[in-house]
Write a protein that holds these residues in place. Structure first.
Motif, PDB file in Angstrom:
ATOM      1  N   CYS A  53       0.810  -1.224   0.000  1.00 15.94           N
ATOM      2  CA  CYS A  53       0.000   0.000   0.000  1.00 15.94           C
ATOM      3  C   CYS A  53       0.844   1.275   0.000  1.00 15.94           C
ATOM      4  N   PHE A 107      -7.163   5.134  -2.560  1.00 21.75           N
ATOM      5  CA  PHE A 107      -8.179   4.133  -2.239  1.00 21.75           C
ATOM      6  C   PHE A 107      -9.541   4.835  -2.250  1.00 21.75           C
ATOM      7  N   ALA A 130      -2.516   6.646   0.773  1.00 22.31           N
ATOM      8  CA  ALA A 130      -1.518   6.055   1.662  1.00 22.31           C
ATOM      9  C   ALA A 130      -0.436   7.087   1.961  1.00 22.31           C
ATOM     10  N   HIS A 180      -4.899  -6.120  -6.777  1.00 23.64           N
ATOM     11  CA  HIS A 180      -4.185  -6.037  -5.499  1.00 23.64           C
ATOM     12  C   HIS A 180      -3.822  -7.419  -4.970  1.00 23.64           C
TER      13      HIS A 180
END
Length: 296
Positions: free
Chosen positions: A55, A75, A84, A265
């Motif tokens: 992340c 995100f 992040a 991811h």
């Protein structure tokens, strides 16, 4: 009338004080950290397994070599967009933080200044991690390269941009303990630790309430993608018709039984899982087979 106004004012002061007290940060106790010193060498493997770089790498960063944790990955959620932060050991990141500061960030969602962190940082999972493991991760983090990129502020809608309100959110959704309360075997206990704490699988694979808390009654049964694009699959019993060997192979290689390959991811998750010893992969598979099945 004057007495009525005074009474209303007094009630407002009491209510405000109660709200302020209820939303106060609750850090990890000093007793839980007593005698713990981080081991950077041991923390290197734990750092990978916890998915920190997945992340916090800059979106265009190279994955070879020591990770440059400049942050910046976006995100998207129904609450707004989280970014992040820089967690490299420099001035723009966590330089100057103590191991206790870092453990409190990971396990309690609290900054060194006492502010709440948003649960985009999966502290509701890391709170079940061994404090020694978290201290080891913290020690390793301080050995990584420094990035001078400032953290990007989150872009959140009202009232979710009121950080203090996270104290109420934590009252609802933090400190919930383990989902599997009493593992029957050491293997299941290890699998629980990896799935529920270190790898924080429920953060993506479990549906959430309107306020973003995980619904433990639907544990690992799949969830809407937070950005609204598609659905994250369920991995509870009854949702995969794979054998234990198939699941273990997928976790190790990213290949499904029909030779499709992992993407998105989850590709980074598989790279992290691939660093585990075989007995840990077996423990995860055993755990996934022992949790409640999804309704038909």
């Amino acid at each position: 009338m004057r007495r009525a106004f005074l009474a209303v004012g007094a009630l407002a002061v009491v209510a405000g004080g109660a709200a302020w007290w209820l939303t106060s940060p609750d850090p990890v106790s000093a007793a839980a950290l007593q005698g713990i010193t981080g081991d950077a060498e041991r923390g290197a493997a734990l750092f990978t397994q916890a998915g920190c770089a997945s992340c916090h790498l800059a979106p265009e960063a190279e994955e070879d070599g020591p990770p440059m944790l400049a942050g910046g990955m976006a995100f998207e959620t129904q609450f707004g967009t989280f970014y992040a932060p820089n967690i490299s050991p420099g001035q723009e990141g966590v330089g100057g933080w103590s191991e206790a500061d870092l453990v409190n960030a990971m396990a309690a969602g609290i900054s060194p200044s006492g502010a709440h962190y948003y649960p985009a940082l999966p502290y509701t999972s890391y709170q079940n991690a061994d404090p020694q493991d978290l201290a080891d991760i913290a020690a390793h983090l301080m050995t990584l390269p420094v990035a001078d990129t400032p953290s990007r502020p989150h872009d959140l809608s009202f009232p979710f941009n009121i950080r203090r309100s996270l104290g109420f959110w934590k009252l609802l959704y933090a400190d919930r303990g383990w989902v599997m309360e009493a593992p029957d075997t050491p293997e299941l206990e290890r699998g629980r630790y990896l799935v529920e704490a270190l790898f924080h699988c429920g953060q993506c694979h479990t549906t959430r309430t309107a306020l973003g808390g995980m619904e433990f009654d639907a544990w690992l049964q799949g969830a809407q993608n937070p950005n609204g694009d598609g659905r994250i699959p369920g991995i509870a019993p009854g949702q995969l018709d794979w054998s234990d060997a198939d699941i273990a192979a997928y976790l190790r290689t990213g290949l499904t039984p029909d030779y499709d390959s992992v993407g998105g991811h989850m590709a980074a998750v598989v790279r992290n899982l691939a660093t585990l010893p075989d007995e840990d992969i077996a423990a995860i598979v055993a755990y996934l087979g022992a949790i409640p099945a999804a309704p038909e």
